[in-house]
Motif scaffolding. Sequence first.
Motif, PDB file in Angstrom:
ATOM      1  N   MET A  54     -32.404  34.348 118.892  1.00  0.00           N
ATOM      2  CA  MET A  54     -33.084  35.618 118.609  1.00  0.00           C
ATOM      3  C   MET A  54     -33.024  36.571 119.787  1.00  0.00           C
ATOM      4  O   MET A  54     -33.135  36.165 120.946  1.00  0.00           O
ATOM      5  CB  MET A  54     -34.551  35.371 118.229  1.00  0.00           C
ATOM      6  CG  MET A  54     -34.716  34.618 116.932  1.00  0.00           C
ATOM      7  SD  MET A  54     -36.434  34.575 116.339  1.00  0.00           S
ATOM      8  CE  MET A  54     -36.500  36.138 115.450  1.00  0.00           C
ATOM      9  N   THR A  55     -32.852  37.846 119.460  1.00  0.00           N
ATOM     10  CA  THR A  55     -32.841  38.902 120.471  1.00  0.00           C
ATOM     11  C   THR A  55     -34.269  39.264 120.875  1.00  0.00           C
ATOM     12  O   THR A  55     -35.238  38.819 120.271  1.00  0.00           O
ATOM     13  CB  THR A  55     -32.149  40.151 119.914  1.00  0.00           C
ATOM     14  OG1 THR A  55     -32.911  40.635 118.796  1.00  0.00           O
ATOM     15  CG2 THR A  55     -30.721  39.847 119.471  1.00  0.00           C
ATOM     16  N   SER A  56     -34.379  40.108 121.888  1.00  0.00           N
ATOM     17  CA  SER A  56     -35.707  40.515 122.369  1.00  0.00           C
ATOM     18  C   SER A  56     -36.484  41.279 121.311  1.00  0.00           C
ATOM     19  O   SER A  56     -37.724  41.279 121.319  1.00  0.00           O
ATOM     20  CB  SER A  56     -35.581  41.366 123.637  1.00  0.00           C
ATOM     21  OG  SER A  56     -34.888  42.577 123.367  1.00  0.00           O
ATOM     22  N   GLY A  58     -36.363  40.508 118.165  1.00  0.00           N
ATOM     23  CA  GLY A  58     -36.654  39.601 117.068  1.00  0.00           C
ATOM     24  C   GLY A  58     -35.628  39.529 115.971  1.00  0.00           C
ATOM     25  O   GLY A  58     -35.957  39.166 114.836  1.00  0.00           O
ATOM     26  N   SER A  66     -28.207  30.010 124.183  1.00  0.00           N
ATOM     27  CA  SER A  66     -29.176  31.076 124.425  1.00  0.00           C
ATOM     28  C   SER A  66     -28.762  31.932 125.608  1.00  0.00           C
ATOM     29  O   SER A  66     -29.392  32.943 125.899  1.00  0.00           O
ATOM     30  CB  SER A  66     -30.571  30.486 124.667  1.00  0.00           C
ATOM     31  OG  SER A  66     -30.550  29.593 125.764  1.00  0.00           O
ATOM     32  N   TRP A  98     -29.563  35.994 129.339  1.00  0.00           N
ATOM     33  CA  TRP A  98     -30.215  35.264 128.256  1.00  0.00           C
ATOM     34  C   TRP A  98     -30.409  36.174 127.059  1.00  0.00           C
ATOM     35  O   TRP A  98     -30.853  37.317 127.183  1.00  0.00           O
ATOM     36  CB  TRP A  98     -31.552  34.699 128.736  1.00  0.00           C
ATOM     37  CG  TRP A  98     -31.361  33.854 129.956  1.00  0.00           C
ATOM     38  CD1 TRP A  98     -31.409  34.263 131.257  1.00  0.00           C
ATOM     39  CD2 TRP A  98     -31.016  32.461 129.986  1.00  0.00           C
ATOM     40  NE1 TRP A  98     -31.141  33.213 132.100  1.00  0.00           N
ATOM     41  CE2 TRP A  98     -30.888  32.091 131.361  1.00  0.00           C
ATOM     42  CE3 TRP A  98     -30.817  31.488 129.006  1.00  0.00           C
ATOM     43  CZ2 TRP A  98     -30.572  30.792 131.755  1.00  0.00           C
ATOM     44  CZ3 TRP A  98     -30.493  30.200 129.398  1.00  0.00           C
ATOM     45  CH2 TRP A  98     -30.373  29.862 130.759  1.00  0.00           C
ATOM     46  N   ASP A 100     -32.493  36.483 124.685  1.00  0.00           N
ATOM     47  CA  ASP A 100     -33.791  37.072 124.373  1.00  0.00           C
ATOM     48  C   ASP A 100     -34.226  38.124 125.376  1.00  0.00           C
ATOM     49  O   ASP A 100     -35.324  38.681 125.254  1.00  0.00           O
ATOM     50  CB  ASP A 100     -34.864  35.985 124.243  1.00  0.00           C
ATOM     51  CG  ASP A 100     -34.897  35.054 125.426  1.00  0.00           C
ATOM     52  OD1 ASP A 100     -33.981  34.216 125.548  1.00  0.00           O
ATOM     53  OD2 ASP A 100     -35.829  35.150 126.246  1.00  0.00           O
ATOM     54  N   ASP A 101     -33.382  38.445 126.353  1.00  0.00           N
ATOM     55  CA  ASP A 101     -33.630  39.562 127.260  1.00  0.00           C
ATOM     56  C   ASP A 101     -32.907  40.828 126.811  1.00  0.00           C
ATOM     57  O   ASP A 101     -32.963  41.853 127.508  1.00  0.00           O
ATOM     58  CB  ASP A 101     -33.184  39.214 128.688  1.00  0.00           C
ATOM     59  CG  ASP A 101     -34.106  38.229 129.376  1.00  0.00           C
ATOM     60  OD1 ASP A 101     -35.300  38.165 129.005  1.00  0.00           O
ATOM     61  OD2 ASP A 101     -33.639  37.514 130.283  1.00  0.00           O
ATOM     62  N   THR A 103     -31.767  43.525 123.477  1.00  0.00           N
ATOM     63  CA  THR A 103     -31.978  43.996 122.105  1.00  0.00           C
ATOM     64  C   THR A 103     -30.697  43.793 121.303  1.00  0.00           C
ATOM     65  O   THR A 103     -29.608  43.588 121.866  1.00  0.00           O
ATOM     66  CB  THR A 103     -32.332  45.484 122.074  1.00  0.00           C
ATOM     67  OG1 THR A 103     -31.197  46.243 122.566  1.00  0.00           O
ATOM     68  CG2 THR A 103     -33.558  45.787 122.925  1.00  0.00           C
ATOM     69  N   PHE A 161     -38.152  29.836 121.417  1.00  0.00           N
ATOM     70  CA  PHE A 161     -38.289  31.193 120.882  1.00  0.00           C
ATOM     71  C   PHE A 161     -39.691  31.422 120.322  1.00  0.00           C
ATOM     72  O   PHE A 161     -40.265  32.502 120.481  1.00  0.00           O
ATOM     73  CB  PHE A 161     -37.205  31.468 119.836  1.00  0.00           C
ATOM     74  CG  PHE A 161     -35.852  31.707 120.443  1.00  0.00           C
ATOM     75  CD1 PHE A 161     -35.550  32.912 121.044  1.00  0.00           C
ATOM     76  CD2 PHE A 161     -34.882  30.717 120.441  1.00  0.00           C
ATOM     77  CE1 PHE A 161     -34.313  33.145 121.630  1.00  0.00           C
ATOM     78  CE2 PHE A 161     -33.640  30.918 121.020  1.00  0.00           C
ATOM     79  CZ  PHE A 161     -33.356  32.135 121.622  1.00  0.00           C
ATOM     80  N   HIS A 166     -41.291  34.673 119.088  1.00  0.00           N
ATOM     81  CA  HIS A 166     -40.216  34.882 118.114  1.00  0.00           C
ATOM     82  C   HIS A 166     -40.002  33.606 117.302  1.00  0.00           C
ATOM     83  O   HIS A 166     -38.972  32.943 117.413  1.00  0.00           O
ATOM     84  CB  HIS A 166     -38.920  35.285 118.809  1.00  0.00           C
ATOM     85  CG  HIS A 166     -38.960  36.627 119.467  1.00  0.00           C
ATOM     86  ND1 HIS A 166     -39.457  37.743 118.836  1.00  0.00           N
ATOM     87  CD2 HIS A 166     -38.562  37.037 120.702  1.00  0.00           C
ATOM     88  CE1 HIS A 166     -39.365  38.787 119.657  1.00  0.00           C
ATOM     89  NE2 HIS A 166     -38.832  38.380 120.788  1.00  0.00           N
TER      90      HIS A 166
END
Length: 311
Positions: A54-56, A58, A66, A98, A100-101, A103, A161, A166
């Motif tokens: 998942m991206t930052s 969501g 990741s 990473w 999730d850092d 968009t 996540f 998330h």
Amino acid sequence: MSDIKTSDYKTLNKEKPIVIAHRGASGLYPEHTIKAYETAIEQGADFIEPDLVMTSDGVLIISHDSYLSATTNIADHPEFADRKTSRETPLGVQEDWWVDDFTLEEIKTLKARQAFKGRSKAHDDIYDIVTFEEIMDLAIHHANKGRIVGLHIEAKWPNYFASIGHDMVDPLLNGIEKKQLQKLGIPVFIQCFEPSFLNKVSQKSDLPLIQNIAIEKTAKPMGWDIKIEDTTTTGLGIYKELVLNSDGSTSDYVARAHAAGLVVHVYTLRDDAVMEGYSSVEDELIALFNAGVDGVWADFPATALKVRDAL
């Protein structure tokens, strides 16, 4: 190629074992790209396998890791140079970029690269990073043309996540429901190494679940030392060394799982990475199919299909 036994299939349901294109036809093209998936579908794969992170903001995107350095050109983006950070991982401290850092908009500026040494780099920096929605749309497109290909979906590190806000469960299940995959006849498996995630999914969905089994060095520190007798999912996703022995014989693992009513899917068959005791990936596949596995993950699905269809 060794002789293939032509008796009845030894799978749990006595049906033809499935071939799952591992991250698409990832032996030929950068993994998890539309080109890799399309190629696998053209070759006749029964399922394609998207890995979810998942991206930052969501959004579920498709990536085995990741982190981003191994499979994208992020290191060539100077605007992201200061986003490289260190994290504690199950395998130690790692410095990287990473997912999730970033968009989705930022992720979409990247291009995919072949991650495996020895494989062609000719297709690097061409294809976009793909969202889960785009993969579902790909399966729907083919279903509407009369070609059904299933989705064998893996949630990667879902507990992490969830810990940062998330949780994957609802976005995953809501996405499948919104796209009406089941009504279109598109089969779906959901797989994961983390039992708690699969338990959460089982409370909200009746989709078939596959409990993945990690190699020992990863399983014990992560608390994933899972026994056949303790499994409550539809089946198990196991590494091939649990079935194939280095002397060329096979174990009783599949028979034990079948006795417990579990299907067995095996990872990962690679034309360019054959284990000790086997002269070729074809010999690995023959041994696995003769042992009764219900499915195999393959980086080169055309090879697995050729062997399977000769049964």
